[in-house]
Design a protein around this motif. Structure first.
Motif, PDB file in Angstrom:
ATOM      1  N   SER A 246      37.583  47.303  31.030  1.00 27.24           N
ATOM      2  CA  SER A 246      38.017  46.141  31.814  1.00 27.24           C
ATOM      3  C   SER A 246      36.934  45.722  32.799  1.00 27.24           C
ATOM      4  CB  SER A 246      39.307  46.458  32.575  1.00 27.24           C
ATOM      5  OG  SER A 246      40.362  46.696  31.674  1.00 27.24           O
ATOM      6  N   THR A 247      36.265  46.679  33.380  1.00 28.43           N
ATOM      7  CA  THR A 247      35.210  46.356  34.331  1.00 28.43           C
ATOM      8  C   THR A 247      34.100  45.563  33.641  1.00 28.43           C
ATOM      9  OG1 THR A 247      35.710  48.382  35.540  1.00 28.43           O
ATOM     10  CG2 THR A 247      33.605  47.346  36.018  1.00 28.43           C
TER      11      THR A 247
ATOM     12  N   ALA B 176      32.040  53.081  37.747  1.00 24.00           N
ATOM     13  CA  ALA B 176      32.801  52.515  36.624  1.00 24.00           C
ATOM     14  C   ALA B 176      31.898  52.185  35.442  1.00 24.00           C
ATOM     15  CB  ALA B 176      33.555  51.265  37.076  1.00 24.00           C
TER      16      ALA B 176
ATOM     17  N   GLN C  54      43.999  42.114  31.731  1.00 21.48           N
ATOM     18  CA  GLN C  54      45.020  43.097  31.388  1.00 21.48           C
ATOM     19  C   GLN C  54      46.263  42.866  32.247  1.00 21.48           C
ATOM     20  OE1 GLN C  54      43.102  46.889  31.565  1.00 21.48           O
ATOM     21  NE2 GLN C  54      44.712  47.902  30.421  1.00 21.48           N
TER      22      GLN C  54
HETATM   23  N1  ADP Z   1      39.026  47.454  41.516  1.00 23.60           N
HETATM   24  C1  ADP Z   1      38.814  48.770  41.377  1.00 23.60           C
HETATM   25  N2  ADP Z   1      38.774  49.582  42.459  1.00 23.60           N
HETATM   26  C2  ADP Z   1      38.530  50.903  42.324  1.00 23.60           C
HETATM   27  N3  ADP Z   1      38.314  51.527  41.162  1.00 23.60           N
HETATM   28  C3  ADP Z   1      38.346  50.783  40.052  1.00 23.60           C
HETATM   29  C4  ADP Z   1      38.614  49.378  40.092  1.00 23.60           C
HETATM   30  N4  ADP Z   1      38.571  48.904  38.835  1.00 23.60           N
HETATM   31  C5  ADP Z   1      38.323  49.958  38.045  1.00 23.60           C
HETATM   32  N5  ADP Z   1      38.182  51.091  38.776  1.00 23.60           N
HETATM   33  C6  ADP Z   1      37.840  52.426  38.260  1.00 23.60           C
HETATM   34  O1  ADP Z   1      36.738  52.282  37.405  1.00 23.60           O
HETATM   35  C7  ADP Z   1      36.875  53.081  36.239  1.00 23.60           C
HETATM   36  C8  ADP Z   1      36.861  52.194  35.009  1.00 23.60           C
HETATM   37  O2  ADP Z   1      38.051  51.401  35.002  1.00 23.60           O
HETATM   38  P1  ADP Z   1      38.375  50.288  33.920  1.00 23.60           P
HETATM   39  O3  ADP Z   1      37.198  49.406  33.759  1.00 23.60           O
HETATM   40  O4  ADP Z   1      39.646  49.658  34.325  1.00 23.60           O
HETATM   41  O5  ADP Z   1      38.571  51.165  32.607  1.00 23.60           O
HETATM   42  P2  ADP Z   1      39.327  50.823  31.240  1.00 23.60           P
HETATM   43  O6  ADP Z   1      39.608  49.350  31.210  1.00 23.60           O
HETATM   44  O7  ADP Z   1      38.379  51.287  30.184  1.00 23.60           O
HETATM   45  O8  ADP Z   1      40.580  51.643  31.236  1.00 23.60           O
HETATM   46  C9  ADP Z   1      38.175  53.841  36.423  1.00 23.60           C
HETATM   47  O9  ADP Z   1      37.868  55.109  36.968  1.00 23.60           O
HETATM   48  C10 ADP Z   1      38.949  52.994  37.404  1.00 23.60           C
HETATM   49  O10 ADP Z   1      39.837  53.788  38.152  1.00 23.60           O
END
Ligand code: ADP
Ligand code: MG
Length: 514
Positions: free
Chosen positions: A50-51, A25, A92
């Motif tokens: 988000s991460t 991520a 979010q």
């Molecule tokens: N808790 C989680 N478990 C598994 N995969 C995750 C989780 N959170 C995020 N991801 C994966 O990490 C990547 C980045 O996600 P995210 O940070 O939500 O991106 P954004 O907020 O920019 O859309 C994506 O491929 C998402 O599917």
């Protein structure tokens, strides 16, 4: 222009990486967030915004790298740890306690649970002054679960402010708000900034971002593309910087239906103001149509209206040439329209029931004779499907909550393939599943089309839409704003349509809003 802030940053990430199972991520993030500034994070869906926000707020721990706050290294184990340092996140996905009133949710974790009369009066007073200072008015005694998403988000905002946070991460805070509400939020964000609060602001509304923020960081594929002054950026430049995200996945070969294939689904003038506005399209038998667009653009709402999960104001929907006047999903299913919803747990599966029950429950009249269930026939047909879809389980009697996300998704597909539908709608079918299961789901979708079923696929992963769909429709603000065929589709084209970079700034954010 003086951008150099003397002294330590409010927060700084150095070499931060984070992996979820097979997904990287975030990779080697270096980012400096200055005191008292609005710092925007932009990037395509899945870029890692988000991460990153959750790492700042202690929700996730980095696998590698360092987070420093006010110049000292920190190692937050929980959101509570970060809050103790004055950092919080408006997530979010709202994280309210559904069965508690607004007031309690706002002061959750700040106050003790067993409040006496005096404390309660005090809380009511504090609530009042929060409402006055923010302009966010919500009935304090309403249960959180009865609020619409936009209002739930407002509770989150009140909570962040009640906590006196010095750094607030706001993750797509306006995606569920109306124009007026969003504008009030911008004022509030500016006021917070003027009072010295640091804001990390995640949004896909680029014009909004450029108006609000001093600094913008573009993320792509979990990496920082660049950090620059908002004054030096334009929406076009930002989108160009976001491009080129790669999931690194192979897709099955595309086999579009013949041009004279019958129409499986025809949708005319579908409206559900303000979220869906005059949407019309067709899907041929055997065709996979991808519905692309940003979160909040109305894709899910279109799907739910076709499936009669929500009432539409006006529309003419034909399935295989017959008018569909569904008043409920049950009607839609009877006419051969099925949907795998975005929210598997909430809407799709009975987590405590067995796999076989989940597959057969909506079709009981199919497997029972004269109203009497025939467990053997039921089990046999379900078992065949479970095998065909390669659901990894010991027995069809296993409870669905014992399966991995990918296998749960296969059970949902099996449930709707049990009786061959005319139209199959899949809303974010690969969200939260691992890479292997993703590939299996792609193959399933293609095999549905190969059987002559019309498929409507919604995904926030644009590469996925481009990799599977024979035709792509792009939605924005409740409308279909672009259509791409195999010859014209590209990530560049889809993204620019979704982000509306060709529009004037003041139109971009809110046109079509009620
Ligand atoms: N808790 C989680 N478990 C598994 N995969 C995750 C989780 N959170 C995020 N991801 C994966 O990490 C990547 C980045 O996600 P995210 O940070 O939500 O991106 P954004 O907020 O920019 O859309 C994506 O491929 C998402 O599917
Ligand atoms: Mg996000």
């Amino acid at each position: 222009m003086s951008t150099e802030t003397p002294g330590p940053a409010h927060a700084e990430l150095l070499g931060v990486s984070k992996r979820f199972g097979g997904v990287q991520a975030l990779s080697d993030i270096a980012l400096r967030i200055d005191h008292g500034k609005i710092h925007a994070l932009v990037g395509e869906n899945g870029a890692g915004k988000s991460t990153l926000g959750k790492i700042l707020a202690g929700v996730h721990r980095p696998d590698r790298g360092e987070l420093t706050v006010n110049g000292s290294a920190v190692d937050y184990r929980s959101a509570r740890d970060a809050l103790a340092d004055g950092i919080t996140i408006i997530a979010q996905e709202p994280t309210l306690v559904p069965d508690r009133p607004v007031l309690e949710n706002v002061f959750l974790g700040v106050e003790s649970n067993v409040a006496g009369v005096v404390e309660r009066r005090q809380l009511a007073r504090r609530y009042r002054s929060l409402v006055d200072s923010t302009g966010i008015e919500l009935p304090p005694q309403r249960l959180a679960r009865t609020l619409r998403v936009a209002d739930q988000q407002k509770v989150e905002i009140l909570r962040a402010i009640a906590r006196d946070a010095r750094l607030i991460v706001m993750d797509e805070p306006t995606s569920a708000l109306t124009r007026d509400e969003a504008e009030r939020l911008f004022e509030l964000v500016r006021r917070l900034r003027d009072n010295g609060t640091t804001i990390v602001y995640v949004s896909h509304f680029l014009a909004e971002v450029l108006e609000l923020a001093e600094t913008v960081t573009v993320l792509r594929d979990g990496r920082v593309v660049r950090t620059s002054l908002a004054a030096r950026e334009t929406p076009e430049l930002l989108v160009t910087a976001m491009l080129g995200r790669t999931l690194g996945l192979a897709f099955p070969e595309k086999k579009p239906p013949p041009a004279d294939a019958p129409v499986a689904l025809s949708v005319r003038n579908l409206s559900r103001p303000p979220v869906v506005n005059d949407v019309s399209f067709e899907i041929r038998a055997g065709e996979i149509v991808g519905l692309a667009g940003l979160i909040g653009s109305g894709r899910t709402e279109v799907a739910r209206a076709i499936f009669a999960a929500d009432k539409s104001v006006s529309s003419a929907i034909d399935v295989a040439g017959k008018r569909l006047q569904a008043r409920s999903p049950r009607d839609a299913i009877r006419h051969g329209v099925v949907m795998v919803p975005e929210d598997r747990k909430g809407q799709g599966l009975l987590m405590l029931r067995s796999i076989v029950e989940n597959v057969t429950l909506p079709h009981l009249h199919d497997v029972s004779k004269g109203g009497v269930m025939e467990p053997q026939a039921e089990t046999r047909r379900a078992g065949d499907l479970i095998k065909r879809l390669d659901v990894r389980t010991k027995s069809g009697r296993s409870r669905v909550d014992t399966l991995s996300g990918g296998n749960q998704q296969k059970v949902l597909f099996a449930k709707w393939m049990f009786r061959r539908p005319n139209v199959f709608i899949a809303d974010e079918p690969t969200r939260g599943v691992d890479v292997g299961a993703k590939r299996a789901i792609y193959e399933l979708i293609c095999s549905l089309a190969a059987e002559g079923i019309g498929v409507l696929m919604i995904s926030s992963e644009h590469e996925e839409v481009l990799g599977l769909a024979h035709r792509v429709l792009v939605m924005r603000n409740g409308r279909i704003v672009a259509e791409f065929t195999q010859e014209t589709m590209s990530e560049d084209a889809v993204l620019h349509a979704a982000f509306a970079t060709h529009q004037k700034l003041d139109e971009e954010v809110f046109d079509g809003d009620a």
